[in-house]
Motif scaffolding. Structure first.
Motif, PDB file in Angstrom:
ATOM      1  N   ALA A  80      61.352  -1.892  24.131  1.00  0.00           N
ATOM      2  CA  ALA A  80      61.582  -1.227  22.842  1.00  0.00           C
ATOM      3  C   ALA A  80      60.852  -1.925  21.691  1.00  0.00           C
ATOM      4  O   ALA A  80      60.360  -1.260  20.780  1.00  0.00           O
ATOM      5  CB  ALA A  80      63.077  -1.150  22.554  1.00  0.00           C
ATOM      6  N   THR A  83      57.110  -1.120  21.698  1.00  0.00           N
ATOM      7  CA  THR A  83      57.018   0.309  21.383  1.00  0.00           C
ATOM      8  C   THR A  83      57.191   0.535  19.892  1.00  0.00           C
ATOM      9  O   THR A  83      56.441   1.292  19.271  1.00  0.00           O
ATOM     10  CB  THR A  83      58.111   1.090  22.151  1.00  0.00           C
ATOM     11  N   THR A  84      58.190  -0.157  19.312  1.00  0.00           N
ATOM     12  CA  THR A  84      58.454   0.004  17.883  1.00  0.00           C
ATOM     13  C   THR A  84      57.234  -0.398  17.060  1.00  0.00           C
ATOM     14  O   THR A  84      56.812   0.326  16.151  1.00  0.00           O
ATOM     15  CB  THR A  84      59.669  -0.854  17.477  1.00  0.00           C
ATOM     16  N   ILE A 145      55.725   1.206  27.927  1.00  0.00           N
ATOM     17  CA  ILE A 145      55.558   1.047  26.474  1.00  0.00           C
ATOM     18  C   ILE A 145      54.700   2.192  25.923  1.00  0.00           C
ATOM     19  O   ILE A 145      55.057   2.821  24.920  1.00  0.00           O
ATOM     20  CB  ILE A 145      54.947  -0.332  26.147  1.00  0.00           C
ATOM     21  N   HIS A 148      56.758   5.459  26.078  1.00  0.00           N
ATOM     22  CA  HIS A 148      57.767   5.543  25.026  1.00  0.00           C
ATOM     23  C   HIS A 148      57.132   5.691  23.645  1.00  0.00           C
ATOM     24  O   HIS A 148      57.683   6.363  22.778  1.00  0.00           O
ATOM     25  CB  HIS A 148      58.648   4.285  25.036  1.00  0.00           C
ATOM     26  N   THR A 149      55.972   5.046  23.456  1.00  0.00           N
ATOM     27  CA  THR A 149      55.318   5.128  22.148  1.00  0.00           C
ATOM     28  C   THR A 149      54.967   6.576  21.809  1.00  0.00           C
ATOM     29  O   THR A 149      55.163   7.020  20.676  1.00  0.00           O
ATOM     30  CB  THR A 149      54.059   4.245  22.124  1.00  0.00           C
ATOM     31  N   ALA A 152      57.865   8.201  20.481  1.00  0.00           N
ATOM     32  CA  ALA A 152      58.382   7.650  19.227  1.00  0.00           C
ATOM     33  C   ALA A 152      57.496   7.981  18.024  1.00  0.00           C
ATOM     34  O   ALA A 152      57.992   8.087  16.906  1.00  0.00           O
ATOM     35  CB  ALA A 152      58.545   6.134  19.356  1.00  0.00           C
ATOM     36  N   THR A 208      64.646   5.394  19.941  1.00  0.00           N
ATOM     37  CA  THR A 208      64.061   6.339  20.898  1.00  0.00           C
ATOM     38  C   THR A 208      63.747   5.630  22.204  1.00  0.00           C
ATOM     39  O   THR A 208      64.079   6.104  23.292  1.00  0.00           O
ATOM     40  CB  THR A 208      62.782   6.965  20.325  1.00  0.00           C
ATOM     41  N   SER A 209      63.107   4.470  22.091  1.00  0.00           N
ATOM     42  CA  SER A 209      62.750   3.738  23.300  1.00  0.00           C
ATOM     43  C   SER A 209      63.978   3.108  23.958  1.00  0.00           C
ATOM     44  O   SER A 209      64.132   3.139  25.167  1.00  0.00           O
ATOM     45  CB  SER A 209      61.732   2.652  22.947  1.00  0.00           C
ATOM     46  N   GLU A 212      65.929   5.697  25.860  1.00  0.00           N
ATOM     47  CA  GLU A 212      65.162   6.643  26.674  1.00  0.00           C
ATOM     48  C   GLU A 212      65.518   6.483  28.149  1.00  0.00           C
ATOM     49  O   GLU A 212      65.566   5.381  28.683  1.00  0.00           O
ATOM     50  CB  GLU A 212      63.665   6.413  26.477  1.00  0.00           C
ATOM     51  N   THR A 216      61.722   6.888  31.842  1.00  0.00           N
ATOM     52  CA  THR A 216      61.950   5.639  32.564  1.00  0.00           C
ATOM     53  C   THR A 216      62.266   5.905  34.035  1.00  0.00           C
ATOM     54  O   THR A 216      61.814   5.172  34.914  1.00  0.00           O
ATOM     55  CB  THR A 216      63.097   4.862  31.897  1.00  0.00           C
TER      56      THR A 216
END
Lengths: 275, 395
Positions: A80, A83-84, A145, A148-149, A152, A208-209, A212, A216
């Motif tokens: 996460a 990703t953030t 990553i 998820h990005t 996001a 979000t990540s 998720e 995943t």
């Protein structure tokens, strides 16, 4: 003439009262499942039923010491946080760019950047599994990553874009007229004003990540098991109080993020309101 | 000035480019590549190049001539290993059940076979090669693109006289699509029935109360769907709180089955999706002032008329937006039905996942995904159109 309006207002009052009570009940049912699970996670017994035989922190102890759950928690953070950072950077740049552009393509670009909000995640998840395996990034941290990005980025674009819409361009012009270089003007005027928006976009990206599951399920290997992934297998195997503890932990993270986002929203309003 | 403008545009594009490229590469291209699998036939055509080149000339009725048998024999001998043969067999089995064993038997038979390839050799290994039906399948599938999977996901197939429905006992997917749509409609209606009074009371309460109610709606909104579904499993299980309370109240004698069935799916999905209806509806209702309803009431309209003719039309955009959002989200649901539903309550997403990870049938997975995506995109486009038109009217 005298009776009719009274009757109508009596019915009206009853309907109004009834609606209020209904709304209250609905509100309680909406929140209840999440409240009810909190005491259950603190049970001293092994079953998730009321009445509790006693209170104990043993399931939280298990959650924070058992290898699978600890590893899952770490994995969630390890995925996460990058990703953030990635989503917030890319999304903020994109929102700034969209705001600058006069091109006729802007609406199309904006729609393209928010498609992950429209496409059902299951479609993206199996597509990512299919395509990422050709890139050799299925079952790797970068794979998750990047995956998820993409989910996001839309949240960051939307949040920052909303902040920029409220942004008073005169301030920037004033800074430039007063002799600031464009870079100075950006760093000293634009950035502080949009910072709350950027940070709440980042919070959206994080949660979000962190929450998720579907992507995943398809892209992670057992090595990258995240907290939701572990909870998913836990729920399917046996419902025990450790699962309740894990659910409460996930919920607390969400509540914390929600409170932070709300605080940032107020900060943002205050800063922009000062103009 | 023009140069400054051009520079401004350039900087703008440079800022947008990283996201655009990222989303293209990690999101759009994977989905595009995956969806192409729904019509992709290269695996089959690539595995049998000689046969595919020959078979166009066959009349489709009589036993093929020697050269076609030769081509097939050569293609089978050229297969690198048993895995390739197995995947070819699996592929042809999608068209005709039994083809898998035919391919495997032919492959292993040819490995042991000595002497000339051809009609006699192949029919000796497996008599099914003397049946034109097996050859017709190959002839039908000789193109690089195949409609097989898209047709199959609508319970259709290609017969000798064109497209036809498959036998009733094998039908599955129309039923699945109807079920998916029905669950989504039911959940949408439940959300509307519960969400409307809630949003109304939120919008008509004082600012303090209404902001507290908003927090209570946002709390589940922010909490992960998995956590909320887990909570419902705990509540609805056999000895869960709901059954306990109902028993204590004397309403039931034995615990009800509230979960792993359709009821569980309705309850959990409605709970998960309710905020998506309440939030847009609330924001529209808050924007609607009381002037018009008061005016109508002052002019003597009874409350039910005021509600129907004055209030409802004003909040209709919120109802449409909220309902469409819930419906579209529900169509693609996977996690909640998987956890609280039974085998007969699974929606289209479940089968996309199944064909991807359990039966590894990319064609079917991609076809179903394509159908789901089409439904979602059409609905969003219709909604955008509708809301757009509404704005025009307001002006």
């Amino acid at each position: 003439m005298a009776g009719a309006p009274n009757q109508a207002s009596l019915v009206e009052r009853l309907v109004f009262r009834g609606t209020r009570i209904a709304a209250l009940v609905i509100l309680v049912v909406l929140v209840a499942p999440m409240i009810v699970i909190v005491p259950l996670s603190l049970t001293s017994g092994t079953l998730l039923i009321y009445p509790l035989p006693g209170l104990s922190g043993r399931w939280y102890e298990e959650f924070f010491t058992e290898r699978l759950w600890v590893q899952a928690t770490w994995n969630s953070v390890l995925i996460a946080v990058p990703t953030t950072v990635l989503a917030t950077t890319l999304g903020t740049f994109a929102a700034l760019g969209l705001n600058r552009l006069r091109s006729r393509l802007v609406p199309a670009v904006a729609v393209f950047l928010i498609t992950p909000l429209i496409v059902p995640v299951i479609i993206y998840a199996v597509s990512a599994f299919y395509f990422y395996s050709r890139l050799g990034i299925v079952g790797t941290y970068p794979g998750l990553i990047f995956g998820h990005t993409a989910l996001a980025i839309p949240f960051v674009v939307v949040t920052v874009n909303a902040t920029l819409k409220n942004f008073d361009a005169n301030l920037l012009r004033a800074a430039l007229v007063l002799g600031a270089t464009p870079r100075q003007a950006f760093a000293r005027v634009t950035l502080p004003l949009i910072l709350p928006g950027v940070l709440s976009g980042g919070l959206f990206a994080f949660i979000t990540s962190f929450d998720e599951l579907i992507l995943t399920l398809f892209v992670a290997s057992p090595e990258q098991r995240t907290l939701p992934r572990q909870l998913w297998s836990g729920v399917q195997e046996t419902i025990n109080p450790t699962i309740a503890a894990a659910a409460v932990v996930l919920m607390l993270v969400s509540v914390l993020v929600m409170l932070l986002a709300e605080w940032l929203r107020r900060q943002g309003r205050r800063i922009q309101g000062k103009q | 000035m023009e140069r400054a403008d051009r520079r401004r545009e350039l900087v703008g594009w440079l800022l947008v480019a990283p996201s655009l490229l990222f989303m293209a590469f990690f999101f759009a291209v994977p989905i595009g590549a995956f969806l192409l699998r729904s019509v992709d036939n290269t695996d089959l055509v690539g595995a049998m190049p000689r046969t595919m080149a020959e078979i166009g000339g066959w009349n489709g009725q009589d036993l093929p001539d020697e050269s076609l048998f030769m081509a097939l024999g050569e293609d089978f001998t050229a297969l690198p290993d048993i895995t390739a043969a197995a995947s070819l067999g699996r592929r042809l089995n999608h068209n005709l059940t039994g083809y898998r064993s035919l391919v495997m038997r032919t492959f292993t038979g040819l490995r042991r076979h000595e002497g000339p390839l051809g009609r006699e050799a192949l029919i000796a290994i497996d008599k099914r090669w003397s049946d034109p039906a097996h050859w017709r399948v190959i002839q039908q599938e000789r193109s690089w693109l195949t409609p097989l999977y898209l047709l199959a996901s609508l319970d259709l197939e290609r017969g000798p006289e064109g497209i036809r429905t498959i036998p009733p006992e094998r039908r599955l997917f129309v039923d699945l699509l109807v079920r998916t749509a029905w669950i989504s409609i039911a959940v949408t209606l439940l959300c509307l029935v519960l969400g409307f009074p809630l949003a109304y009371v939120m919008a008509s309460s004082g600012p303090r109360l209404s902001s507290w109610m908003l927090v209570l709606v946002l709390l589940p909104f922010w909490t992960s769907l998995l956590v909320r579904t887990t909570a419902w499993i705990v509540l609805l299980q056999r000895n869960g709180l709901v059954n306990q309370v109902l028993e204590r109240l004397g309403l039931i004698d034995a615990p009800l089955t509230l979960i792993y069935n359709r009821l569980g799916v309705y309850i959990a999905m409605t709970h998960v999706l309710l905020p998506f209806l309440v939030l847009p509806l609330y924001s529209v209702m808050k924007g609607v002032g009381g002037d018009l309803t008061r005016a109508a009431a002052g002019l003597g309209a009874p409350p039910s008329t005021v509600f129907r003719r004055v209030y409802l039309p004003q909040v209709m955009p919120g109802i449409i937006a909220g309902c469409s959002l819930v419906f579209v989200l529900a169509l693609g649901y996977y996690i909640t039905p998987a956890l609280v539903g039974g085998p007969r309550d699974q929606m289209i997403a479940h089968f996309i996942a199944y064909f991807t990870s359990t039966s590894v049938n990319w064609g079917m997975a991609a076809s179903l995904a394509g159908i789901l995506l089409l439904m979602v995109v059409v609905l969003y486009a219709a909604l955008a159109r509708l809301v757009g038109l509404d704005r025009l009217k307001a002006r």
